[in-house]
Enzyme design. Structure first.
Site, PDB file in Angstrom:
ATOM      1  N   HIS D 192       2.824   6.185   3.260  1.00  0.00           N
ATOM      2  CA  HIS D 192       1.751   5.972   4.230  1.00  0.00           C
ATOM      3  C   HIS D 192       2.347   6.028   5.626  1.00  0.00           C
ATOM      4  O   HIS D 192       3.393   5.441   5.869  1.00  0.00           O
ATOM      5  CB  HIS D 192       1.059   4.629   3.992  1.00  0.00           C
ATOM      6  N   GLY D 201      -5.399   2.870   6.024  1.00  0.00           N
ATOM      7  CA  GLY D 201      -6.471   3.858   5.971  1.00  0.00           C
ATOM      8  C   GLY D 201      -6.211   5.086   6.809  1.00  0.00           C
ATOM      9  O   GLY D 201      -5.074   5.495   7.017  1.00  0.00           O
ATOM     10  N   LEU D 227      -6.527   0.116  -1.545  1.00  0.00           N
ATOM     11  CA  LEU D 227      -6.002   1.118  -0.601  1.00  0.00           C
ATOM     12  C   LEU D 227      -4.839   0.605   0.255  1.00  0.00           C
ATOM     13  O   LEU D 227      -4.987  -0.370   1.001  1.00  0.00           O
ATOM     14  CB  LEU D 227      -7.142   1.590   0.317  1.00  0.00           C
ATOM     15  N   ASP D 228      -3.711   1.291   0.162  1.00  0.00           N
ATOM     16  CA  ASP D 228      -2.533   0.999   0.985  1.00  0.00           C
ATOM     17  C   ASP D 228      -2.055  -0.447   0.846  1.00  0.00           C
ATOM     18  O   ASP D 228      -1.424  -1.006   1.744  1.00  0.00           O
ATOM     19  CB  ASP D 228      -2.803   1.299   2.474  1.00  0.00           C
ATOM     20  N   ALA D 229      -2.358  -1.050  -0.279  1.00  0.00           N
ATOM     21  CA  ALA D 229      -2.007  -2.464  -0.472  1.00  0.00           C
ATOM     22  C   ALA D 229      -1.065  -2.684  -1.651  1.00  0.00           C
ATOM     23  O   ALA D 229      -0.775  -3.818  -2.009  1.00  0.00           O
ATOM     24  CB  ALA D 229      -3.278  -3.282  -0.654  1.00  0.00           C
TER      25      ALA D 229
END
Lengths: 284, 284, 284, 284
Positions: D192, D201, D227-229
């Site tokens: 990311h 995001g 998401l992205d976690a």
């Protein structure tokens, strides 16, 4: 703080060392809080460090040492048992610059550095007030080209009198005599204000300025008789630019020096630095 | 991409230079997109770089240069006008290791590096396929101890034939002859795989391993006749530990080498690097 | 120290600003020691900072300001003239943790920070002895949930009484009321112990531990009414690992906090930080 | 390359685990090349990784696994035995940006990444030529808002057909469906382009630009339905300034992204990353 015993080992590498050591600790129900080992396959040498919860063992550090001795003998180990309840005694040596000294004293004063500081020794009197404010005896031992032997004799006496384990040269600007270095191998820590092996010796920021480097650095190392050539504990760098003159480098370098020295000193205090030849294993 | 002209100046320092130069540009309504200047007070030297929106000027680069000449003469300036529409022509030289070459080619291929790459020259044939895939002519010019003169003669011919502005030694492992270095001052860029001035010359990672340093580095510099001693453009370091053997350092160092070289090359292409004596001013 | 005047400018961007300003300075023979400018092309805004050798000008800061006013008016500039002989007056605010406070005081005491420190204010009495040792008045202004208005009223009085230019929150753990923030825009500097915008608010190291990040950080920013959301001056990070628990992060983060705060404060003192909207231009 | 077996263990913490495991290995004369363990005292969980010289053992990976099973059962361990002679099979997924993909392919092509790459899957056809030049099948699987189910169905089929162990999202810009994430826990790696948890995001560089941060970063993590976690493997940052607009951040960030992804992927391939809850232990 929970009491911790540390078992630090260095020996020729062979199969089964970890099994022997961890088997020994398990036999006495020793609870391992942190453990590290490293095999240097080129040198054929093995390094190990164990942190053991003291309350989990049925005995103290002396008996731990005694009970471990047969294993150590069998495997040709040199080893050391240390105890977080027996803090190392550190003598700080400084000159006129306060940044490293003040930083270490503040960490110590805040309870962040696990050591005793029985005395500070300096060839100048400038930092006396700062040191004494911390309740630490300050010794001004002047030095010039004619009294070096006497100066270092006095230092040795202080080190002996105050039962000093480790000497930290916190920007003490004199070169220690070879004989003193030999008496305290891996027990004298220096902070050199360059990224060694670049810019050995005097005025490294001036040398860096002349060469036009884009990063300057600091190196924390054990002192040997060989100037700025002892085993390196830690290093770091800071970015500079064409705008920075020597005076800027000195200022920027100070931050680097004090954080690298504090890091290296902490690792030393926690028995994380194992020396082999002229190199260190740092279990951090 | 908007067309940009660059006016890059180097001259003895005195009062009023910025006023003269910016007054000149304002007179022709030149819109300044980025401007930097630096006075080296010790050397008494002044450096300046201006990015001017080409469309804001009533003339092109040749006339800009012509019109600026009287000011330059008056103030003892050396200056250069460059044009982003006239891309620099870069010859890459490599040997067997692909990491720097592949990285530069990918950046160029993605439109991230503002240059032309008319040819790649190597003393080995290994990377031909990679280069030719990018549509760039590849020249294998072997070298051994008996044909050095011939080898470098051939290289000079290629540099001339392909109208090369700048030579980039992307891990080309030969030492260039002094004569060639002199012909292209500040036009030959090398990436050395150490944090200079540490570990000059051959096998720097082996030297670093022997010394037991805790950081390894890479240095991008202009090549002079003095081995690894030319003006430094950029440097960076990467942290290593006792666990890393030479092979690990080589691997970790590659990332450092390729990013430092790419950064230095970009600054060179954008006329951000001004050399004075053996040092650089980098307007980044 | 050579006396230096600084002319710091912020205005709508247009052609010819540098020519006007540098022409003005050249007209009075002003010797520029350092100059920076930046055009924010998206915002259409221009920023400039000039350091002028005071002795090269035929007048002092007030007259410089007066003579420059017509140009400023003409170009819609806001500008400020500062004088290194008129040091900024900084009030430090702290709580119980000493690392940032001790670091700033040592820098100031060593002559490394160009400012006056007329007073230190704290909601706890713990650091009184450290502050008073430096010869600085220490005010213990306790706060609890019932006396906040009174607490901040007292702080405003001290700020006023001691003619404070800038307030530095050196790990002062209370949230300032919006009204106070509005009274001192870009004059209150905070160090937040996270890499903003990650981990806003309380206990950022606990938040970082929960999330399992591999780097922790610190952020120096101007305080606004919006918690931890003001213009960022500087940030930095330090690497951590799975071995580090919250207590380790707190310890490692302290080094980051104190160096980032010292850097940001220095830039502020040297008028290198220009705020536009919620962002900063830092001419460092 | 010497053949190495790895024994990777995760279990509730208790006294004597290391003794049991190392005793087991010593019993069969297993030569340990590298060993790491970590006790998470808060979670009461223990992690261990051993690299064993395959030729020192009297049996191969299957029998090692079989013989170790009773110990594992006894101590409630989950464990895995891997073999450097059985390379992991990696599917790369990409979109239009080539920097991460080209970097991984070059490392793999140079023998620097110990894995097989049986296929590359993309929702765009742009990078086909680059992939096919490396002799790897390229699958263009377009996606739009109406065919998402079909798109991911096709991806699952390819993953199954090519016996893929691990999926690497090398700047593949689509969000994977929760169901797919659940099927491959800790087997899908994403890069990311922000320093998570900042700027989750879409368009993180735009978010970073708006906030005015002074460092941008990249995060390599395992993908979960959130998401992205997911668990973070590695992160790094790069310094920016007020001069850098979004376009510059994108360019500077690319170097960060590709080096962080390569590092995280290497650790994954070497079985150095152990996941517990939403956090990782990385034995690097």
């Amino acid at each position: 703080m929970e009491r911790v015993l540390r078992l630090v080992i260095s020996c020729p590498d062979r199969v089964g060392i970890v099994a022997r050591v961890s088997g020994f600790l398990a036999q006495y129900n020793g609870s391992i809080l942190e453990a590290n080992h490293h095999a240097d396959l080129e040198q054929g040498w093995f390094f190990m460090r164990n942190e053991i919860k003291a309350s989990s063992l049925p005995f103290g550090p002396e008996e731990l040492s005694e009970k471990f001795s047969p294993i150590a003998k069998d495997l040709n180990m040199s080893f050391e048992v240390t105890d977080t309840y027996a803090k190392k005694r550190i003598a700080l040596m400084c000159s006129k610059d306060s940044h490293c000294l003040a930083d270490i004293l503040n960490r110590w004063n805040s309870g962040d550095l696990p050591c005793d500081i029985p005395c500070v020794i300096s060839n100048h009197d400038d930092l006396r007030r700062l040191v004494e404010w911390h309740g630490i005896p300050f010794f001004h031992v002047p030095v010039d080209k004619d009294n070096k032997a006497e100066h270092f004799q006095k230092i040795e006496e202080l080190v002996s009198e105050y039962e000093v384990d480790t000497v930290v040269l916190a920007r003490y600007m004199q070169i220690l005599p070879d004989a003193l270095c030999r008496k305290m191998p891996n027990k004298i820590i220096n902070i050199h204000h360059s990224f060694l092996p670049s810019f050995i010796g005097a005025r490294p920021y001036h040398q860096a300025y002349q060469r036009g480097v884009k990063l300057i650095g600091a190196t924390c190392h054990y002192v040997t008789g060989d100037l700025d050539a002892g085993p390196i504990i830690d290093q770091d760098v800071v970015r500079i630019s064409h705008r920075d003159v020597v005076e800027d480098m000195v200022r920027l370098g100070k931050d680097c020096e004090k954080s690298v020295l504090a890091r290296g000193l902490r690792w030393h205090l926690e028995d994380r630095v194992l020396v082999h030849g002229n190199k260190t294993v740092v279990f951090n």
